[in-house]
Design a protein around this motif. Structure first.
Motif, PDB file in Angstrom:
ATOM      1  N   ILE A 132       9.379  -2.136  23.261  1.00  0.00           N
ATOM      2  CA  ILE A 132      10.090  -3.332  22.818  1.00  0.00           C
ATOM      3  C   ILE A 132       9.321  -4.608  23.165  1.00  0.00           C
ATOM      4  CG2 ILE A 132      12.210  -4.675  23.096  1.00  0.00           C
ATOM      5  CD1 ILE A 132      13.653  -2.062  23.643  1.00  0.00           C
ATOM      6  N   ASN A 248      16.594  -7.182  31.041  1.00  0.00           N
ATOM      7  CA  ASN A 248      17.119  -8.050  29.983  1.00  0.00           C
ATOM      8  C   ASN A 248      18.605  -7.747  29.870  1.00  0.00           C
ATOM      9  OD1 ASN A 248      17.949  -9.203  27.504  1.00  0.00           O
ATOM     10  ND2 ASN A 248      15.875  -9.073  26.685  1.00  0.00           N
ATOM     11  N   TYR A 253      19.619  -4.602  23.954  1.00  0.00           N
ATOM     12  CA  TYR A 253      18.306  -4.319  24.535  1.00  0.00           C
ATOM     13  C   TYR A 253      18.332  -2.964  25.246  1.00  0.00           C
ATOM     14  CZ  TYR A 253      14.109  -4.868  27.433  1.00  0.00           C
ATOM     15  OH  TYR A 253      12.886  -4.673  28.042  1.00  0.00           O
TER      16      TYR A 253
END
Length: 271
Positions: A132, A248, A253
């Motif tokens: 990511i 995060n 996420y």
């Protein structure tokens, strides 16, 4: 008066000549059409992507604390006799993770097994985050090199309080991110300078300072940060989610990391 000679008469085209002309026109049409098709096929071939399709990660709708991703042991933790390089080459062929990044994730996993065995962090979780944050060091034109560094520094947007962005004033004098006004996330695992300075550790025993742009240092530092000085157990749903959400604080996420880690584990496990 002498009569004017009659104009010569032109012979009428025979039916055979007309048919021949029609055949010639049809042949020309066929040749032109074939040439256009061939050129189009060539363009389609040139535009087609080379190599295997990208590794697909189905996003799983899992609730925080509900479960952990499928686990996959790093090389050296099973009876598999293959060394790290052979393992990384095999896994890279099944996923979109570069061999060099796999080395870093697995090495961090093995290090944490010695330094914080109760944490139970897996290389797949690190890979899920790396996917990511920077697509394993390959983002915005950067390419992860054999020395562990991206071909160009990976530096995020300024954390200046813009919509959807947290405001963090500069904490490192621009030493890591080149910005003396605002902090920016740096490196393939996207650390903000303050977090990096607290958890950073050099992966190589060479006496050099840890570098957030180096995939080995970044992966090991991410593992230490997620483990929280050994206070978390990522082998449980509660512990795994608590760790990832500190990276995060977003359920979306966490689901992305979970899905990537799970897909990598399944793809890397010998069938």
């Amino acid at each position: 008066m002498v009569p004017s000679p009659s104009p010569p008469t032109r012979p009428r085209p025979s039916s055979g000549n007309v048919f021949g002309r029609i055949v010639l026109v049809l042949l020309l049409i066929v040749v032109v059409a074939a040439g256009a098709w061939g050129l189009g096929a060539l363009n389609r071939r040139d535009a087609a992507p080379l190599g295997p399709p990208p590794f697909l990660v189905p996003i799983q709708d899992v609730s925080p604390g509900e479960a952990i991703p499928t686990n996959a042991a790093a090389p050296g933790t099973t009876q598999d006799a293959n060394p790290l390089s052979e393992w990384a080459t095999r896994v890279a062929a099944k996923t979109d993770i570069p061999v060099r990044a796999l080395h870093a994730y697995a090495a961090a996993d093995l290090t944490m097994q010695k330094e914080a065995p109760a944490c139970r962090i897996s290389w797949t979780t690190l890979a899920g985050i790396g996917r990511i944050e920077s697509h394993h060091g390959n983002i915005n034109g950067a390419k992860l090199q054999e020395n562990g560094l991206p071909s160009r520094p990976i530096i995020g947007i300024p954390l200046d309080g813009s919509p959807g962005v947290k405001a963090i004033n500069d904490t490192d004098g621009g030493r890591l991110d080149g910005d003396t006004t605002w902090d920016r996330a740096v490196g393939p695992m996207q650390f903000i300078p303050g977090t990096w300075n607290r958890w950073a550790k050099r992966a190589a025993a060479d006496g050099q300072p840890a570098d957030p742009q180096n995939i080995d240092d970044a992966a090991l530092t991410a593992a230490r940060y997620l483990c929280g000085a050994g206070a978390r157990d990522l082998g449980t749903g509660q512990g795994w989610w608590a760790a990832v959400l500190t990276y995060n604080n977003s359920v979306e996420y966490g689901q992305n990391v979970f899905s990537g880690a799970d897909a990598y584990a399944r793809a890397s496990t010998p069938q």
